[in-house]
Design a protein around this motif. Sequence first.
Motif, mmCIF file in Angstrom:
data_model
loop_
_atom_site.group_PDB
_atom_site.id
_atom_site.type_symbol
_atom_site.label_atom_id
_atom_site.label_comp_id
_atom_site.label_asym_id
_atom_site.label_seq_id
_atom_site.Cartn_x
_atom_site.Cartn_y
_atom_site.Cartn_z
ATOM 1 N N ASN A 67 0.679 -1.224 0.117
ATOM 2 C CA ASN A 67 -0.115 0.079 -0.168
ATOM 3 C C ASN A 67 1.007 1.133 0.055
ATOM 4 O OD1 ASN A 67 -2.521 -1.440 -0.043
ATOM 5 N ND2 ASN A 67 -2.417 -1.575 2.300
ATOM 6 N N GLY A 68 0.363 2.457 -0.698
ATOM 7 C CA GLY A 68 1.140 3.529 -0.804
ATOM 8 C C GLY A 68 0.301 4.673 -1.586
ATOM 9 N N TYR A 69 1.178 5.332 -2.465
ATOM 10 C CA TYR A 69 0.308 6.439 -3.133
ATOM 11 C C TYR A 69 0.905 6.620 -4.458
ATOM 12 C CZ TYR A 69 -0.755 7.530 1.459
ATOM 13 O OH TYR A 69 -1.421 7.633 3.080
ATOM 14 N N LEU A 70 0.263 7.054 -5.480
ATOM 15 C CA LEU A 70 0.817 7.795 -6.592
ATOM 16 C C LEU A 70 0.295 9.124 -6.792
ATOM 17 C CD1 LEU A 70 -0.089 4.829 -9.546
ATOM 18 C CD2 LEU A 70 2.083 5.558 -8.344
ATOM 19 N N MET A 71 1.006 10.068 -7.275
ATOM 20 C CA MET A 71 0.561 11.350 -7.128
ATOM 21 C C MET A 71 -0.222 11.723 -8.383
ATOM 22 S SD MET A 71 3.042 14.835 -7.282
ATOM 23 C CE MET A 71 3.807 14.333 -8.560
ATOM 24 N N MET A 72 -1.471 12.182 -8.300
ATOM 25 C CA MET A 72 -2.091 12.628 -9.416
ATOM 26 C C MET A 72 -1.477 13.771 -10.136
ATOM 27 S SD MET A 72 -6.173 14.014 -9.448
ATOM 28 C CE MET A 72 -5.904 15.714 -8.891
ATOM 29 N N ASP A 73 -1.243 13.439 -11.351
ATOM 30 C CA ASP A 73 -0.274 14.406 -12.095
ATOM 31 C C ASP A 73 -0.841 14.653 -13.567
ATOM 32 O OD1 ASP A 73 1.627 16.007 -13.077
ATOM 33 O OD2 ASP A 73 3.241 14.624 -12.623
ATOM 34 N N THR A 74 -1.573 15.703 -13.620
ATOM 35 C CA THR A 74 -2.389 16.103 -14.902
ATOM 36 C C THR A 74 -1.404 16.722 -15.740
ATOM 37 O OG1 THR A 74 -2.771 18.428 -14.074
ATOM 38 C CG2 THR A 74 -4.540 16.702 -13.800
ATOM 39 N N GLY A 75 -0.108 16.896 -15.471
ATOM 40 C CA GLY A 75 0.870 17.606 -16.253
ATOM 41 C C GLY A 75 1.879 16.397 -16.770
ATOM 42 N N ALA A 76 1.570 15.189 -16.429
ATOM 43 C CA ALA A 76 2.192 14.071 -16.822
ATOM 44 C C ALA A 76 1.540 13.222 -17.850
ATOM 45 C CB ALA A 76 2.696 13.006 -15.831
ATOM 46 N N ALA A 77 1.961 13.208 -19.318
ATOM 47 C CA ALA A 77 1.144 12.494 -20.121
ATOM 48 C C ALA A 77 0.962 11.004 -19.601
ATOM 49 C CB ALA A 77 2.014 12.565 -21.469
ATOM 50 N N TYR A 78 1.922 10.267 -19.008
ATOM 51 C CA TYR A 78 1.906 8.946 -18.678
ATOM 52 C C TYR A 78 2.290 8.917 -17.300
ATOM 53 C CZ TYR A 78 1.869 8.416 -23.851
ATOM 54 O OH TYR A 78 1.504 8.489 -25.005
ATOM 55 N N GLY A 79 1.606 7.861 -16.525
ATOM 56 C CA GLY A 79 2.159 7.404 -15.256
ATOM 57 C C GLY A 79 3.338 6.783 -15.316
ATOM 58 N N MET A 80 4.062 6.697 -14.105
ATOM 59 C CA MET A 80 5.250 6.045 -13.929
ATOM 60 C C MET A 80 5.443 5.694 -12.629
ATOM 61 S SD MET A 80 7.822 8.030 -12.338
ATOM 62 C CE MET A 80 7.815 9.805 -11.882
ATOM 63 N N VAL A 81 6.464 4.730 -12.120
ATOM 64 C CA VAL A 81 6.896 4.437 -10.842
ATOM 65 C C VAL A 81 8.502 4.785 -10.949
ATOM 66 C CG1 VAL A 81 7.734 2.532 -9.409
ATOM 67 C CG2 VAL A 81 5.395 2.564 -10.505
ATOM 68 N N THR A 82 9.055 5.636 -9.746
ATOM 69 C CA THR A 82 10.299 5.852 -9.869
ATOM 70 C C THR A 82 11.313 4.705 -9.860
ATOM 71 O OG1 THR A 82 10.406 6.273 -7.490
ATOM 72 C CG2 THR A 82 9.731 8.129 -8.768
ATOM 73 N N LYS A 83 12.523 4.843 -10.197
ATOM 74 C CA LYS A 83 13.273 3.632 -9.997
ATOM 75 C C LYS A 83 13.882 3.241 -8.631
ATOM 76 C CE LYS A 83 16.088 4.233 -14.367
ATOM 77 N NZ LYS A 83 17.194 4.676 -14.891
ATOM 78 N N PRO A 142 8.784 7.431 1.745
ATOM 79 C CA PRO A 142 9.067 6.187 0.798
ATOM 80 C C PRO A 142 7.657 5.667 0.090
ATOM 81 C CG PRO A 142 9.374 5.724 2.994
ATOM 82 C CD PRO A 142 9.236 7.122 3.111
ATOM 83 N N ASP A 143 6.595 6.048 0.878
ATOM 84 C CA ASP A 143 5.381 5.279 0.208
ATOM 85 C C ASP A 143 4.784 5.958 -0.811
ATOM 86 O OD1 ASP A 143 5.364 3.601 2.336
ATOM 87 O OD2 ASP A 143 4.484 4.673 3.695
ATOM 88 N N ILE A 144 5.495 6.996 -1.392
ATOM 89 C CA ILE A 144 4.989 7.506 -2.790
ATOM 90 C C ILE A 144 5.901 6.980 -3.703
ATOM 91 C CG2 ILE A 144 4.885 9.734 -4.102
ATOM 92 C CD1 ILE A 144 4.843 11.305 -1.536
ATOM 93 N N PHE A 145 5.130 6.045 -4.732
ATOM 94 C CA PHE A 145 5.613 5.252 -5.678
ATOM 95 C C PHE A 145 6.188 6.042 -7.009
ATOM 96 C CE2 PHE A 145 3.175 1.623 -3.408
ATOM 97 C CZ PHE A 145 4.078 1.642 -2.166
ATOM 98 N N GLY A 146 5.233 6.888 -7.440
ATOM 99 C CA GLY A 146 5.205 7.508 -8.593
ATOM 100 C C GLY A 146 4.216 8.545 -8.823
ATOM 101 N N VAL A 147 3.716 8.408 -10.236
ATOM 102 C CA VAL A 147 2.389 9.303 -10.610
ATOM 103 C C VAL A 147 1.432 8.491 -11.608
ATOM 104 C CG1 VAL A 147 4.064 11.156 -10.576
ATOM 105 C CG2 VAL A 147 3.518 10.089 -12.814
ATOM 106 N N MET A 148 -0.101 9.148 -11.409
ATOM 107 C CA MET A 148 -1.011 8.691 -12.264
ATOM 108 C C MET A 148 -1.055 9.749 -13.094
ATOM 109 S SD MET A 148 -3.263 6.152 -12.851
ATOM 110 C CE MET A 148 -3.420 5.126 -11.246
ATOM 111 N N GLY A 149 -1.030 9.564 -14.575
ATOM 112 C CA GLY A 149 -0.972 10.573 -15.333
ATOM 113 C C GLY A 149 -2.126 10.668 -16.176
ATOM 114 N N GLU A 150 -2.242 11.440 -17.199
ATOM 115 C CA GLU A 150 -3.250 11.789 -17.853
ATOM 116 C C GLU A 150 -3.887 10.841 -19.018
ATOM 117 O OE1 GLU A 150 -5.475 15.110 -19.218
ATOM 118 O OE2 GLU A 150 -5.690 14.576 -17.094
ATOM 119 N N ASN A 151 -2.902 9.881 -19.391
ATOM 120 C CA ASN A 151 -3.212 8.885 -19.940
ATOM 121 C C ASN A 151 -4.603 8.165 -19.587
ATOM 122 O OD1 ASN A 151 -1.415 7.840 -18.115
ATOM 123 N ND2 ASN A 151 -1.382 5.796 -19.525
ATOM 124 N N PHE A 152 -4.524 8.199 -18.024
ATOM 125 C CA PHE A 152 -5.689 7.512 -17.458
ATOM 126 C C PHE A 152 -6.692 8.574 -17.043
ATOM 127 C CE2 PHE A 152 -7.744 6.768 -13.185
ATOM 128 C CZ PHE A 152 -8.722 5.542 -13.676
#
Length: 368
Positions: A67-83, A142-152
């Motif tokens: 369990n964790g979080y993805l940042m809601m990111d309307t500025g990102a075309a696509y979601g991602m997980v950081t390395k 550390p519980d922020i895994f990445g972002v959810m982007g505009e493609n969703f």
Amino acid sequence: MSLLRHSPARRVAAAALCLTLACVAPGRPGGAQAGEKEKCQLLRVGTLKLTMDANMPLLDVGVNGHNGYLMMDTGAAYGMVTKPAAERLQLRYHWVPGIYMEGVGGRVSVQESRIDDLRLGDWTAHHIDYPVFTNHDLSDNPDIFGVMGENFLSRFDLDIDIAHNKVSLFEPKNCDDIALAYWGDTYSEAEMNRFSKDSPKIWLKVLLNGEEIRAILDTGASTSVLTERAAARAGLTPESPGVKRSGKAAGIGDDQVEDYVGVFDSFRLGDEEIKHVRLRFGDLFSRGGRDVPEMLLGLDFLRAHRLFVSHSQRKIYFTYLGGPVFQVMGPRLRRAEPLSEGAAEGAEGSATNPADGTPVGPEARPHG
């Protein structure tokens, strides 16, 4: 994240995130009678809780049971997980030749991972290909895994309600000519300039000192910021009288960029205008071009407004709630508690003069 570059023969496998949405509200039974125009129906698909942390709007997710979080990111075309998050989650990923992402701080190569189980709120998807990039975490959490982007996110119309820490997802029916600011009669609106399914962004036209600026609505930007080129067109450079250095900003790249703050005579979005406004600007991107934004309209703007993003109409509707519009001084807000429903609704009805939190004293005219 600003843009996706790729060779014609390649594509990102995670370009479409297909979550199972089993809670779509039913339409009105029976439909319209012959000759009768069907009424607008704003069908709520679901509501997602937002956790606000340092001007970051976080969505509750689970990745392979973690369990964790993805940042809601309307500025990102696509979601991602950081390395670093991929390493903590023990995700296996591989390099995708010819694909990279470019944004504030430079350019990074793109990896790809397979997520067996991805949960977003109460919805779950299985066997999802998801991009992995950036060599650093988004914050010290550390519980922020990445972002959810505009493609969703662009699959829905969005009611972004920071005051109540939630975002509601809608599917409008027969609402093409209907104003969708359903919370009240006082609102402003602005049209999206353009939209591409290949690289979805919420492009908006901003007028700064009368100069037209290409902006994107970017919930992933903790504060709003201009490029140096755009600021110069509007009459300010780092050497202009009264301009002050404000620190450094970071994005998906490994580099940090210098930020400055200056006073502009006017800022206008749609039919809302602010006079004598302080704004950040900096050398955000390594290059210019029509596909590169000149302004990131960030989370500080959204904190001050109730905002409805109508992807279906290519419009946004927004109502000023009160407080700073652009944050240019002081610490970034952390873990803000949501307003009570009554308190926030009262703020919506009484707000008339947005301010930017500085002694300059800007004024706003919500309807021009």
